[in-house]
Design a protein around this motif. Structure first.
Motif, PDB file in Angstrom:
ATOM      1  N   GLY A   1       0.811  -1.526  -0.005  1.00 14.63           N
ATOM      2  CA  GLY A   1       0.091   0.362   0.066  1.00 14.63           C
ATOM      3  C   GLY A   1       0.511   1.254   0.105  1.00 14.63           C
ATOM      4  N   ASN A   2       0.574   1.846   0.378  1.00 17.49           N
ATOM      5  CA  ASN A   2       0.638   3.312  -0.132  1.00 17.49           C
ATOM      6  C   ASN A   2       1.754   4.081   1.518  1.00 17.49           C
ATOM      7  OD1 ASN A   2      -1.589   4.054   0.713  1.00 17.49           O
ATOM      8  ND2 ASN A   2      -1.219   5.601   2.154  1.00 17.49           N
ATOM      9  N   MET A   3       1.597   3.761   1.861  1.00 14.13           N
ATOM     10  CA  MET A   3       2.129   3.162   3.504  1.00 14.13           C
ATOM     11  C   MET A   3       3.244   1.982   3.941  1.00 14.13           C
ATOM     12  SD  MET A   3       0.637   5.755   5.144  1.00 14.13           S
ATOM     13  CE  MET A   3       1.397   5.601   6.720  1.00 14.13           C
ATOM     14  N   ASP A   4       3.922   1.618   2.557  1.00 17.40           N
ATOM     15  CA  ASP A   4       4.602  -0.020   2.635  1.00 17.40           C
ATOM     16  C   ASP A   4       5.957   0.154   2.167  1.00 17.40           C
ATOM     17  OD1 ASP A   4       3.054  -0.731   4.688  1.00 17.40           O
ATOM     18  OD2 ASP A   4       1.970  -1.396   2.216  1.00 17.40           O
ATOM     19  N   ARG A   5       6.375   1.288   1.371  1.00 21.14           N
ATOM     20  CA  ARG A   5       7.372   1.791   0.218  1.00 21.14           C
ATOM     21  C   ARG A   5       8.735   0.838   1.159  1.00 21.14           C
ATOM     22  NH1 ARG A   5       4.239   1.689  -2.899  1.00 21.14           N
ATOM     23  NH2 ARG A   5       2.821   2.951  -3.419  1.00 21.14           N
ATOM     24  N   GLY A   6       9.296  -0.209   0.535  1.00 22.19           N
ATOM     25  CA  GLY A   6      10.168  -0.747   0.730  1.00 22.19           C
ATOM     26  C   GLY A   6       9.762  -2.148   1.707  1.00 22.19           C
ATOM     27  N   LEU A   7       8.760  -3.042   1.970  1.00 21.23           N
ATOM     28  CA  LEU A   7       8.700  -3.558   2.479  1.00 21.23           C
ATOM     29  C   LEU A   7       8.422  -5.225   2.151  1.00 21.23           C
ATOM     30  CD1 LEU A   7       5.018  -3.094   4.925  1.00 21.23           C
ATOM     31  CD2 LEU A   7       7.433  -3.652   5.463  1.00 21.23           C
ATOM     32  N   GLY A   8       8.339  -5.097   0.411  1.00 18.52           N
ATOM     33  CA  GLY A   8       8.636  -6.164  -1.004  1.00 18.52           C
ATOM     34  C   GLY A   8       7.344  -6.345  -1.575  1.00 18.52           C
ATOM     35  N   PRO A   9       6.455  -6.240  -1.526  1.00 19.58           N
ATOM     36  CA  PRO A   9       5.269  -6.547  -2.221  1.00 19.58           C
ATOM     37  C   PRO A   9       5.237  -6.091  -3.287  1.00 19.58           C
ATOM     38  CG  PRO A   9       4.469  -7.301   0.377  1.00 19.58           C
ATOM     39  CD  PRO A   9       5.975  -5.663   0.366  1.00 19.58           C
ATOM     40  N   PRO A  10       4.342  -6.409  -4.149  1.00 22.02           N
ATOM     41  CA  PRO A  10       4.539  -5.829  -5.120  1.00 22.02           C
ATOM     42  C   PRO A  10       3.292  -4.677  -5.290  1.00 22.02           C
ATOM     43  CG  PRO A  10       3.449  -8.105  -6.131  1.00 22.02           C
ATOM     44  CD  PRO A  10       4.380  -8.339  -4.186  1.00 22.02           C
ATOM     45  N   ASP A  11       3.312  -4.365  -6.099  1.00 27.82           N
ATOM     46  CA  ASP A  11       1.056  -3.288  -5.907  1.00 27.82           C
ATOM     47  C   ASP A  11       1.068  -3.673  -6.553  1.00 27.82           C
ATOM     48  OD1 ASP A  11       3.167  -0.859  -4.898  1.00 27.82           O
ATOM     49  OD2 ASP A  11       3.716  -0.075  -7.004  1.00 27.82           O
ATOM     50  N   VAL A  12       0.656  -4.765  -7.893  1.00 24.44           N
ATOM     51  CA  VAL A  12      -0.386  -5.699  -7.852  1.00 24.44           C
ATOM     52  C   VAL A  12      -0.389  -7.110  -7.980  1.00 24.44           C
ATOM     53  CG1 VAL A  12      -1.705  -6.439 -10.107  1.00 24.44           C
ATOM     54  CG2 VAL A  12      -1.081  -3.800  -9.488  1.00 24.44           C
ATOM     55  N   ARG A  13      -1.036  -7.561  -7.621  1.00 29.65           N
ATOM     56  CA  ARG A  13      -0.820  -9.236  -7.774  1.00 29.65           C
ATOM     57  C   ARG A  13      -2.222  -9.604  -8.081  1.00 29.65           C
ATOM     58  NH1 ARG A  13       2.358 -12.779  -3.091  1.00 29.65           N
ATOM     59  NH2 ARG A  13       2.066 -13.472  -5.191  1.00 29.65           N
ATOM     60  N   THR A  14      -1.894 -11.244  -8.617  1.00 34.66           N
ATOM     61  CA  THR A  14      -2.792 -12.425  -9.417  1.00 34.66           C
ATOM     62  C   THR A  14      -3.205 -13.227  -8.698  1.00 34.66           C
ATOM     63  OG1 THR A  14      -3.363 -10.662 -11.118  1.00 34.66           O
ATOM     64  CG2 THR A  14      -4.340 -12.507 -10.977  1.00 34.66           C
ATOM     65  N   VAL A  15      -4.450 -13.911  -8.214  1.00 34.05           N
ATOM     66  CA  VAL A  15      -4.067 -15.234  -7.734  1.00 34.05           C
ATOM     67  C   VAL A  15      -5.105 -16.017  -8.426  1.00 34.05           C
ATOM     68  CG1 VAL A  15      -5.102 -14.688  -5.393  1.00 34.05           C
ATOM     69  CG2 VAL A  15      -3.634 -16.469  -5.301  1.00 34.05           C
ATOM     70  N   GLU A  16      -4.974 -17.227  -8.171  1.00 36.42           N
ATOM     71  CA  GLU A  16      -6.520 -17.871  -8.645  1.00 36.42           C
ATOM     72  C   GLU A  16      -6.801 -18.947  -7.578  1.00 36.42           C
ATOM     73  OE1 GLU A  16      -8.475 -21.541  -9.585  1.00 36.42           O
ATOM     74  OE2 GLU A  16      -6.013 -21.259  -9.431  1.00 36.42           O
TER      75      GLU A  16
END
Length: 165
Positions: free
Chosen positions: A61-76
């Motif tokens: 999220g906008n408060m998470d810079r540098g935490l590692g997760p991407p901005d968008v993910r897709t999961v089935e």
């Protein structure tokens, strides 16, 4: 398959912990989706451990810079494609922005968007795209209370429940 949908933890800046009843729902779920704004590496690590690292999909999220997760993910999951983003940006274009993100990243014809940012629960369709926002799992301001969603997915069918504390 039972999926926990959470967002906007904001630990430690606006909250101290995930309510115990919600933590239990996350632990019991077969998969957890977090739509960003953990707010710290500690919150990210705690939620990831609660969910189980192999059964966890998260975005920044906008408060998470540098935490590692991407901005968008897709999961089935259970035959349903979830496109997860935080939804960062102005409120007036929130639904349009999310629907566009979902269409841009989806690989199927009927994806479901999951986002946070507003701290307000949402389950609606916009331009033919189903959008879910579980609100803030800790009730972080400006939320009125702590909320999350659980989704039952099976063979491409999706049933969503909102939980409040």
């Amino acid at each position: 398959m039972e999926v926990a949908l959470i967002s906007d933890t904001h630990i430690p800046s606006r909250a101290s912990e995930v309510p115990s009843a919600f933590a239990e729902r996350v632990r019991a779920a077969e998969h957890t989706i977090h739509a960003g704004d953990f707010d710290s590496t500690g919150a990210f690590a705690n939620v990831r451990a609660m969910a189980g690292a192999e059964a966890f999909t998260a975005v920044s999220g906008n408060m998470d810079r540098g935490l590692g997760p991407p901005d968008v993910r897709t999961v089935e999951l259970g035959g349903v494609e979830f496109v997860v983003s935080h939804g960062t940006g102005p409120a007036h274009s929130y639904r349009e922005r999310l629907a566009d993100t979902v269409r841009t990243h989806a690989e199927t014809d009927s994806p479901v968007g999951v986002a946070g940012h507003t701290h307000e629960p949402l389950d609606t369709r916009h331009d033919g795209v189903r959008l879910l926002n579980p609100g803030s799992v800790t009730g972080a301001s400006p939320a009125d209370c702590a909320t999350m969603m659980t989704a039952t997915v099976d063979g491409g069918e999706l049933m969503v429940r909102l939980h409040e504390r």
